[in-house]
Each structure stands twice: as C-alpha cells, then as structure tokens.
Design a protein around this motif. Structure first.
Motif, PDB file in Angstrom:
ATOM      1  N   ASP A  20      46.178  41.213  44.519  1.00  0.00           N
ATOM      2  CA  ASP A  20      46.352  39.687  44.362  1.00  0.00           C
ATOM      3  C   ASP A  20      45.257  38.560  44.670  1.00  0.00           C
ATOM      4  O   ASP A  20      45.406  37.982  45.644  1.00  0.00           O
ATOM      5  N   ILE A  21      44.622  39.307  43.632  1.00  0.00           N
ATOM      6  CA  ILE A  21      43.274  37.531  43.536  1.00  0.00           C
ATOM      7  C   ILE A  21      43.016  36.174  43.985  1.00  0.00           C
ATOM      8  O   ILE A  21      42.150  36.355  44.802  1.00  0.00           O
ATOM      9  N   LYS A  22      44.158  36.091  43.520  1.00  0.00           N
ATOM     10  CA  LYS A  22      44.692  34.054  44.016  1.00  0.00           C
ATOM     11  C   LYS A  22      44.345  34.647  45.502  1.00  0.00           C
ATOM     12  O   LYS A  22      44.199  33.471  46.684  1.00  0.00           O
ATOM     13  N   LEU A  23      45.312  35.302  46.341  1.00  0.00           N
ATOM     14  CA  LEU A  23      46.167  35.583  47.454  1.00  0.00           C
ATOM     15  C   LEU A  23      44.311  35.692  48.025  1.00  0.00           C
ATOM     16  O   LEU A  23      44.066  35.436  48.934  1.00  0.00           O
ATOM     17  N   LEU A  24      44.078  36.865  47.879  1.00  0.00           N
ATOM     18  CA  LEU A  24      42.579  37.617  48.081  1.00  0.00           C
ATOM     19  C   LEU A  24      41.662  36.140  48.389  1.00  0.00           C
ATOM     20  O   LEU A  24      40.782  36.427  49.397  1.00  0.00           O
ATOM     21  N   LYS A  25      41.393  35.856  47.231  1.00  0.00           N
ATOM     22  CA  LYS A  25      40.333  34.510  47.050  1.00  0.00           C
ATOM     23  C   LYS A  25      40.610  33.535  48.987  1.00  0.00           C
ATOM     24  O   LYS A  25      39.259  32.622  48.997  1.00  0.00           O
ATOM     25  N   GLU A  26      41.971  32.715  48.491  1.00  0.00           N
ATOM     26  CA  GLU A  26      42.488  32.365  49.502  1.00  0.00           C
ATOM     27  C   GLU A  26      41.927  32.378  51.166  1.00  0.00           C
ATOM     28  O   GLU A  26      41.356  32.396  51.966  1.00  0.00           O
ATOM     29  N   LEU A  27      42.453  34.201  50.391  1.00  0.00           N
ATOM     30  CA  LEU A  27      42.237  34.709  52.558  1.00  0.00           C
ATOM     31  C   LEU A  27      40.468  34.680  52.533  1.00  0.00           C
ATOM     32  O   LEU A  27      39.878  34.903  53.961  1.00  0.00           O
ATOM     33  N   LYS A  28      39.633  35.549  51.646  1.00  0.00           N
ATOM     34  CA  LYS A  28      38.220  35.324  51.852  1.00  0.00           C
ATOM     35  C   LYS A  28      37.719  33.875  52.070  1.00  0.00           C
ATOM     36  O   LYS A  28      36.939  33.663  52.883  1.00  0.00           O
ATOM     37  N   THR A  29      38.465  32.644  51.903  1.00  0.00           N
ATOM     38  CA  THR A  29      37.799  31.472  51.901  1.00  0.00           C
ATOM     39  C   THR A  29      37.406  30.624  53.542  1.00  0.00           C
ATOM     40  O   THR A  29      37.158  30.544  54.247  1.00  0.00           O
ATOM     41  N   TYR A  30      38.716  31.838  54.263  1.00  0.00           N
ATOM     42  CA  TYR A  30      39.739  31.100  55.314  1.00  0.00           C
ATOM     43  C   TYR A  30      38.651  32.188  56.256  1.00  0.00           C
ATOM     44  O   TYR A  30      38.276  32.106  56.966  1.00  0.00           O
ATOM     45  N   LEU A  31      38.698  33.614  55.449  1.00  0.00           N
ATOM     46  CA  LEU A  31      37.399  34.806  56.999  1.00  0.00           C
ATOM     47  C   LEU A  31      36.002  33.837  56.657  1.00  0.00           C
ATOM     48  O   LEU A  31      35.420  34.186  57.920  1.00  0.00           O
TER      49      LEU A  31
END
Length: 276
Positions: free
Chosen positions: A167-178
């Motif tokens: 899920d690239i959208k979810l992964l991108k959101e997680l990357k931004t948070y991390l």
C-alpha cells in the motif's frame, strides 16, 4: 585518477534480475582483486545474506551490511563494528507501525524478529521476492507478538528495522511520520520497502570508515548503486556510478550512468577504469 577501492551495492547493481551475479561481473572483480584493488560490498541487507555472493565471487572481501550499520567478514564471521539504533527510538517505530497495522521486522546482527507470520513462514523469500534463487546462508527468523517485540526493544542491539507494504499511500504516510523522529534515519530501499537505521549510519559513512582504515583517500574510491540508500556512497566516493535501472534521484547524485544490472554495467565500467 588512480582508484584503489571499489564499493558495490548488491540488489539491482552487482546482481542480475534473477538474483545471481552475472559471469562478466565475477570475472571483472576477480581480475580487480588480482591487481591489488580493494573491493567491498555495501548492502541494505543483513551482511549474512551476502555470504552466498561472496562465495560466488571466489574472493574474500568485506561487507557493509544493514545500510552501513555493520562491517563484517562474512566468511569468517568477524565483525569490525556494529552501530545500533537507540532502544527508545526502536520502541517508537514499533508503536507507529502497530498503530497503522503495518508489520515490522527487527534485525540484530545475527537474527530477525517479526510479528508477521507471513514473513516468518517465507523467511528470506519475503525479503527478496523478485528472485527465484534461494540462498544457502540466511538470517534466522523468530516470530513473536507485537507486545513481545516491544519488550525485546528494551535490551536488543537493533541494527535495522524494515517495513514491507504494497500500500504505497500508507507507506508514504508512514515514511513522512518516521522521518520526523529524532535518532532515526529512514530510507526507501525498494518501491515497497522502508529501511530504518541510526542517524549516523549510511553506506557512505561506512565506506569512508573502511577507506580510512586502509589509508585510501575517498577520491580514490569508486562506488556503484541503484537505490536511494546508495546515494550517500555515490556522493562520498571520488567516482559515483549509477546503474541505468537506478532511481532518478540516484542518477542525479552520480557522476556517470552505466548500463543496467542485467547488461553487466559493473563489468563494463571496471574494464574501462582498470584496463581489465
């Protein structure tokens, strides 16, 4: 320039798309070693997962593992150093992943822990899903619950955390948070994969440390790579070479672009640079 050290990423660079080292690359590196040129592998994987490739090459060379967190001789088991992530930061990452229902793999130098049963069952095949080759030497997996992962994070020397999610959208959101967490460095090592290491850890820093130990100036180093986690190494080296199959950001950071990994771009450049 007289180059004295060559650093090579594995996946997408030294390896072909089938997960094997093309014969031309093997021959070029063997000739390079006979000339007295230092060769080092630099991978985002645990260093243990490169032993098969070092054996394929037929030359005893060191390996920078976990994006620079470890430096090892995978044939003898000797580790020159281990740079771990702060334990409190590890717990913050695990909680962030759990909150988003994203499974996480926790790597020590010798073990992988995960609450993902699929990853547990598939083992190394979950890491290199694009390859048909199964490695003889793998890193042991151990399944544990999310709560037990948090407890382990209190004491374990964690060298890398990994999330794999389609899920690239979810992964991108997680990357931004991390990337907003102090004490953590986040890199995208594949289209669906995030690698997390300590802030000072990078392939570039590891290459600098190794070159210094050998009395080699960074201007005398050549580095090859194709992914975001290779950029620091390409910039640190006197000559940074991106593969034709590399991400655009990698190509922009490189001094030149060679052929793809399946066209033996590594061998082509080495033959020209070192008159092999």
């Amino acid at each position: 320039m007289e180059y004295k050290l060559v650093a090579l990423d594995c996946d997408g660079t030294l390896l072909g798309s089938d997960g094997n080292i093309p014969k031309d690359n093997i021959t070029a590196l063997q000739k390079l070693k006979k000339k007295g040129i230092e060769v080092i592998l630099a991978t985002g994987r645990s260093d243990l997962l490169t032993r098969d490739y070092v054996e394929d090459l037929g030359i005893n060379i060191p390996v920078i593992g976990c994006n620079g967190a470890t430096l090892s001789n995978v044939l003898t088991g000797e580790r020159m150093y281990i740079h771990g992530i702060d334990n409190s930061v590890v717990k913050t990452v695990l909680k962030a992943c759990t909150d988003r229902n994203i499974k996480c793999k926790l790597f020590t130098a010798d073990m992988c822990y995960t609450s993902d049963m699929v990853a547990m069952q598939k083992g190394i095949r979950q890491i290199v899903t694009m390859y048909t080759r199964e490695l003889k030497t793998t890193i042991p997996y151990q399944w544990m619950s999310d709560d037990d992962m948090l407890k382990l994070a209190d004491t374990a020397q964690v060298v890398k955390l990994v999330t794999v999610n389609d899920d690239i959208k979810l992964l991108k959101e997680l990357k931004t948070y991390l990337r907003g967490i102090d004490g953590l460095q986040v890199m995208q090592s594949n289209w669906n994969c995030l690698d997390m290491v300590a802030p000072e850890v990078s392939k570039g820093n590891a290459l600098c440390e190794y070159a210094h130990s050998k009395g080699i100036d960074m201007s005398q180093c050549v580095a090859f790579g194709d992914s975001e986690n290779d950029i620091s190494m390409l910039k640190a080296a006197g000559l940074g070479i991106a593969m034709a199959n590399a991400d655009d950001s990698v190509k922009e950071a490189a001094d030149r672009i060679t052929l793809t990994n399946d066209e033996c771009g590594v061998a082509k450049e080495l033959k020209g640079l070192f008159d092999l």
